[in-house]
Design a protein around this motif. Structure first.
Motif, mmCIF file in Angstrom:
data_model
loop_
_atom_site.group_PDB
_atom_site.id
_atom_site.type_symbol
_atom_site.label_atom_id
_atom_site.label_comp_id
_atom_site.label_asym_id
_atom_site.label_seq_id
_atom_site.Cartn_x
_atom_site.Cartn_y
_atom_site.Cartn_z
ATOM 1 N N ARG A 177 5.288 6.652 1.550
ATOM 2 C CA ARG A 177 5.120 5.862 2.766
ATOM 3 C C ARG A 177 4.804 6.760 3.948
ATOM 4 N N GLY A 178 3.545 7.120 4.096
ATOM 5 C CA GLY A 178 3.126 7.892 5.248
ATOM 6 C C GLY A 178 2.821 9.339 4.923
ATOM 7 N N TRP A 179 2.244 10.030 5.908
ATOM 8 C CA TRP A 179 1.791 11.406 5.697
ATOM 9 C C TRP A 179 2.954 12.357 5.435
ATOM 10 N N ARG A 180 4.129 12.071 6.016
ATOM 11 C CA ARG A 180 5.279 12.955 5.814
ATOM 12 C C ARG A 180 5.701 12.957 4.339
ATOM 13 N N ASP A 181 5.787 11.786 3.737
ATOM 14 C CA ASP A 181 6.091 11.702 2.305
ATOM 15 C C ASP A 181 5.022 12.401 1.479
ATOM 16 N N ALA A 182 3.752 12.184 1.853
ATOM 17 C CA ALA A 182 2.644 12.770 1.095
ATOM 18 C C ALA A 182 2.669 14.294 1.180
ATOM 19 N N LEU A 183 2.967 14.828 2.359
ATOM 20 C CA LEU A 183 3.046 16.286 2.505
ATOM 21 C C LEU A 183 4.164 16.855 1.639
ATOM 22 N N PHE A 184 5.321 16.207 1.682
ATOM 23 C CA PHE A 184 6.458 16.718 0.912
ATOM 24 C C PHE A 184 6.167 16.651 -0.583
ATOM 25 N N LEU A 185 5.724 15.500 -1.056
ATOM 26 C CA LEU A 185 5.465 15.334 -2.487
ATOM 27 C C LEU A 185 4.264 16.165 -2.928
ATOM 28 N N GLY A 186 3.287 16.333 -2.030
ATOM 29 C CA GLY A 186 2.126 17.134 -2.369
ATOM 30 C C GLY A 186 2.443 18.614 -2.480
ATOM 31 N N TRP A 187 3.361 19.090 -1.644
ATOM 32 C CA TRP A 187 3.728 20.512 -1.704
ATOM 33 C C TRP A 187 4.658 20.783 -2.885
ATOM 34 N N PHE A 188 5.634 19.923 -3.085
ATOM 35 C CA PHE A 188 6.622 20.176 -4.128
ATOM 36 C C PHE A 188 6.182 19.568 -5.452
ATOM 37 N N GLY A 189 5.246 20.283 -6.079
ATOM 38 C CA GLY A 189 4.863 20.014 -7.456
ATOM 39 C C GLY A 189 5.001 21.316 -8.219
ATOM 40 N N PRO A 190 6.236 21.819 -8.389
ATOM 41 C CA PRO A 190 6.448 23.179 -8.896
ATOM 42 C C PRO A 190 5.913 23.382 -10.311
ATOM 43 N N ILE A 191 5.579 24.627 -10.587
ATOM 44 C CA ILE A 191 5.067 25.049 -11.892
ATOM 45 C C ILE A 191 6.128 25.936 -12.523
ATOM 46 N N GLY A 192 6.600 25.588 -13.717
ATOM 47 C CA GLY A 192 7.707 26.354 -14.278
ATOM 48 C C GLY A 192 7.748 26.335 -15.788
ATOM 49 N N VAL A 193 8.821 25.803 -16.345
ATOM 50 C CA VAL A 193 9.083 25.905 -17.785
ATOM 51 C C VAL A 193 8.019 25.181 -18.599
ATOM 52 N N ALA A 194 7.554 24.034 -18.113
ATOM 53 C CA ALA A 194 6.517 23.309 -18.854
ATOM 54 C C ALA A 194 5.247 24.152 -18.978
ATOM 55 N N ALA A 195 4.826 24.769 -17.870
ATOM 56 C CA ALA A 195 3.646 25.639 -17.909
ATOM 57 C C ALA A 195 3.899 26.855 -18.793
ATOM 58 N N LEU A 196 5.123 27.379 -18.780
ATOM 59 C CA LEU A 196 5.460 28.514 -19.641
ATOM 60 C C LEU A 196 5.321 28.133 -21.110
ATOM 61 N N TYR A 197 5.750 26.941 -21.453
ATOM 62 C CA TYR A 197 5.606 26.461 -22.831
ATOM 63 C C TYR A 197 4.136 26.371 -23.221
ATOM 64 N N TYR A 198 3.323 25.740 -22.386
ATOM 65 C CA TYR A 198 1.909 25.560 -22.723
ATOM 66 C C TYR A 198 1.145 26.879 -22.682
ATOM 67 N N ALA A 199 1.563 27.811 -21.825
ATOM 68 C CA ALA A 199 0.891 29.114 -21.774
ATOM 69 C C ALA A 199 1.083 29.866 -23.082
ATOM 70 N N ASN A 200 2.283 29.832 -23.622
ATOM 71 C CA ASN A 200 2.533 30.532 -24.882
ATOM 72 C C ASN A 200 1.926 29.787 -26.062
ATOM 73 N N LEU A 201 1.934 28.463 -26.011
ATOM 74 C CA LEU A 201 1.251 27.693 -27.050
ATOM 75 C C LEU A 201 -0.236 28.033 -27.062
ATOM 76 N N SER A 202 -0.842 28.122 -25.874
ATOM 77 C CA SER A 202 -2.267 28.435 -25.774
ATOM 78 C C SER A 202 -2.562 29.846 -26.260
ATOM 79 N N LEU A 203 -1.677 30.783 -25.923
ATOM 80 C CA LEU A 203 -1.867 32.157 -26.386
ATOM 81 C C LEU A 203 -1.808 32.229 -27.907
ATOM 82 N N ARG A 204 -0.884 31.493 -28.505
ATOM 83 C CA ARG A 204 -0.783 31.485 -29.965
ATOM 84 C C ARG A 204 -2.000 30.837 -30.612
ATOM 85 N N GLU A 205 -2.511 29.770 -30.003
ATOM 86 C CA GLU A 205 -3.633 29.041 -30.591
ATOM 87 C C GLU A 205 -4.976 29.749 -30.399
ATOM 88 N N THR A 206 -5.162 30.426 -29.262
ATOM 89 C CA THR A 206 -6.480 30.978 -28.930
ATOM 90 C C THR A 206 -6.511 32.506 -28.830
#
Length: 409
Positions: free
Chosen positions: A340-369
Motif C-alpha cells: 500500500r504505497g511507495w513506502r511499502d514498495a521500497l521496503f519490500l523491494g529492498w528486502f529480498g535477501p539472497i541466502g541459503v536458497a541461492a547457496l543450494y542452487y549454486a552448488n546444484l548448478s556447479l555439480r550439474e554443469t
C-alpha cells in the motif's frame, strides 16, 4: 575424528554464543546469519584454519545437501508461521510477487551478469536463476522479533515470508532451463523442461506435498482426539514431517523444496487449536539447524575465485542488490493488494535477501554443469546480501515504523 570434534565444538559454540546474545543482536545493526558467517570465516582456512570442508569430502555435495536440509526445516517453519489460510486471502499479492516480480528478478540478474561479467548468455541466465529466490532464512531474521513486530505491519511481514517460502521451490524450473540448454539441443531441452521439469518435478511436488501435509495433519487431529499425542511432541513431529517430505519427494524425482513448503501449508490448514507451538518451530529450527549453514558457508568461501573476478565481481554484487528486485516491485506494487504505497514498495523491494536458497542452487548448478563462475559470482553476491541486508534490517525497519507514526492513521 578430530575434525568432527572440532566441528561440534566450533559450530555448537557459535550457536550458544549467538543464543546468549540474541536480544542485543536483535537490537543492533548485526544479524545472526552475518555473525555466523563471520565465525565460519574465522574457523576456516583463511584465518585460524581449524576446519576445512574439503577435508570431509566433496565440498559441492556437502554444501548442496546441507543447504537442502536447512531449507526444508526453514520452509516448514515459515509455512507454520503464516496466518491461517494466508495463500487464499493473499493470492493476488502472491500472484504478483511470484508470477511477475520473480521472472523479472531472473532476467534482471541474468542480464547484469551478461553485461558486467561477460558470461555467455546461458551461463548468465543460470547465475540469474540461482540468485532469483528470496531467502526464507535471512528473511525470517528481518520479519521476526521485537523490532519487526513493533514497526512492520503484519501484511508486509507475512507477504515477505510467504513469497520467500514459495519462490524457493519455484526457482527450480528457472535454474534447470539453462542447465538443460547447456547440455542438450534446444528442442530436446525445451521438451524435457516442459514435460519433466514443469509437469513432473514441479506439478507433482505441489500435489505430493499437499497430500502428505494433509495426511499428516489429519493424523495429528486423530491423535489429539484419541489423546495419543503430547503437545510437547508437536515440534518434533513437524520437523520430522519436513524431512519425510523432502526425502520422499526426491525419491520419486520431484522438487522436494517446493513439496515441503506446500506440505507445511496443507498441514497448517488441517491442524486446529493454538498456533503458538507452530510458530515456535521456526525458532527451534533457527537455533539448531539453520545458523550452522552460515558457519559452513564462511568456511567454504572461494577467496581466490573472488580475486580473479576483481572489481567486476564487486560491481555485479552492487548492481544485483540494487536492480534485481527493487525496480520490479516499484513498477508493479499497485497490482498487489498488500503493498500500500511507495513506502511499502521500497521496503519490500529492498528486502529480498539472497541466502541459503541461492547457496543450494549454486552448488546444484556447479555439480550439474561444472561452471565455476556461477559458484564464484553466486557466493560473492550471497555474502554481499547477508552483509548489506543484515546491517540495514534493524535501522530501516525502525525508519519504516517512524515514518508510519508521523503519517498517523
Amino acid at each position: 575424528m578430530d575434525q568432527l570434534n572440532i566441528a561440534l565444538v566450533a559450530i555448537g559454540g557459535v550457536v550458544m554464543v549467538i543464543g546468549l546474545l540474541s536480544n542485543p543482536i536483535r537490537r543492533s545493526f548485526l544479524s545472526t546469519p552475518l555473525i555466523a558467517l563471520l565465525a565460519g570465516v574465522l574457523i576456516g582456512p583463511l584465518a585460524f584454519d581449524l576446519l576445512e570442508v574439503s577435508r570431509w569430502g566433496d565440498q559441492t555435495t556437502i554444501l548442496e545437501q546441507a543447504t537442502r536440509v536447512t531449507l526444508a526445516i526453514s520452509l516448514m517453519g515459515v509455512a507454520l508461521r503464516l496466518p491461517e489460510k494466508f495463500p487464499f486471502h493473499s493470492w493476488r499479492s502472491l500472484a504478483v510477487m511470484l508470477g511477475l516480480v520473480m521472472p523479472l528478478m531472473w532476467l534482471a540478474s541474468g542480464l547484469l551478469a551478461y553485461l558486467i561479467l561477460g558470461l555467455p548468455l546461458l551461463a548468465a541466465l543460470l547465475l540469474g536463476a540461482v540468485l532469483t529466490p528470496t531467502d526464507p532464512v535471512v528473511s525470517s531474521t528481518i520479519v521476526t522479533g521485537e523490532v519487526a513486530e513493533r514497526n512492520l505491519p503484519d501484511r508486509l511481514r507475512h507477504l515477505l515470508s510467504g513469497e520467500s517460502g514459495a519462490n524457493d521451490g519455484l526457482a527450480y524450473p528457472f535454474v534447470f532451463l539453462p542447465i538443460l540448454l547447456l547440455a542438450h539441443p534446444p528442442e530436446e531441452a525445451l521438451t524435457h523442461w516442459l514435460v519433466h521439469t514443469l509437469l513432473w518435478e514441479v506439478g507433482v511436488a505441489v500435489l505430493f506435498g499437499a497430500a502428505l501435509g494433509y495426511a499428516a495433519g489429519r493424523l495429528v487431529e486423530w491423535g489429539k482426539a484419541e489423546h495419543t499425542v503430547e503437545q510437547t511432541f508437536f515440534l518434533a513431529y513437524t520437523l520430522a514431517l519436513s524431512l519425510v517430505v523432502l526425502g520422499s519427494a526426491k525419491l520419486i524425482g520431484s522438487d522436494g523444496i517446493l513439496a515441503v513448503f506446500v506440505a507445511g501449508v496443507a498441514f497448517d490448514l488441517v491442524v486446529k487449536g493454538d498456533r503458538e507451538p507452530q510458530e515456535r518451530v521456526q525458532e527451534v529450527g533457527t537455533r539448531f539447524f539453520i545458523l550452522p549453514i552460515f558457519v559452513l558457508l564462511g568456511m567454504s568461501l572461494p577467496w581466490e575465485s573472488w580475486l580473479r573476478l576483481g572489481w567486476s565481481g564487486v560491481a555485479l554484487a552492487v548492481a544485483v542488490l540494487l536492480l534485481r528486485r527493487l525496480p520490479a516491485v516499484l513498477a508493479l506494487w499497485p497490482l498487489a493488494g498488500q503493498i500500500r504505497g511507495w513506502r511499502d514498495a521500497l521496503f519490500l523491494g529492498w528486502f529480498g535477501p539472497i541466502g541459503v536458497a541461492a547457496l543450494y542452487y549454486a552448488n546444484l548448478s556447479l555439480r550439474e554443469t561444472g561452471l565455476e563462475a556461477v559458484w564464484a559470482a553466486g557466493s560473492l553476491i550471497i555474502c554481499a546480501s547477508i552483509l548489506v541486508h543484515g546491517v540495514t534490517a534493524a535501522p530501516l525497519t525502525r525508519l519504516y515504523g517512524r515514518s508510519r507514526e508521523k503519517e498517523g492513521p
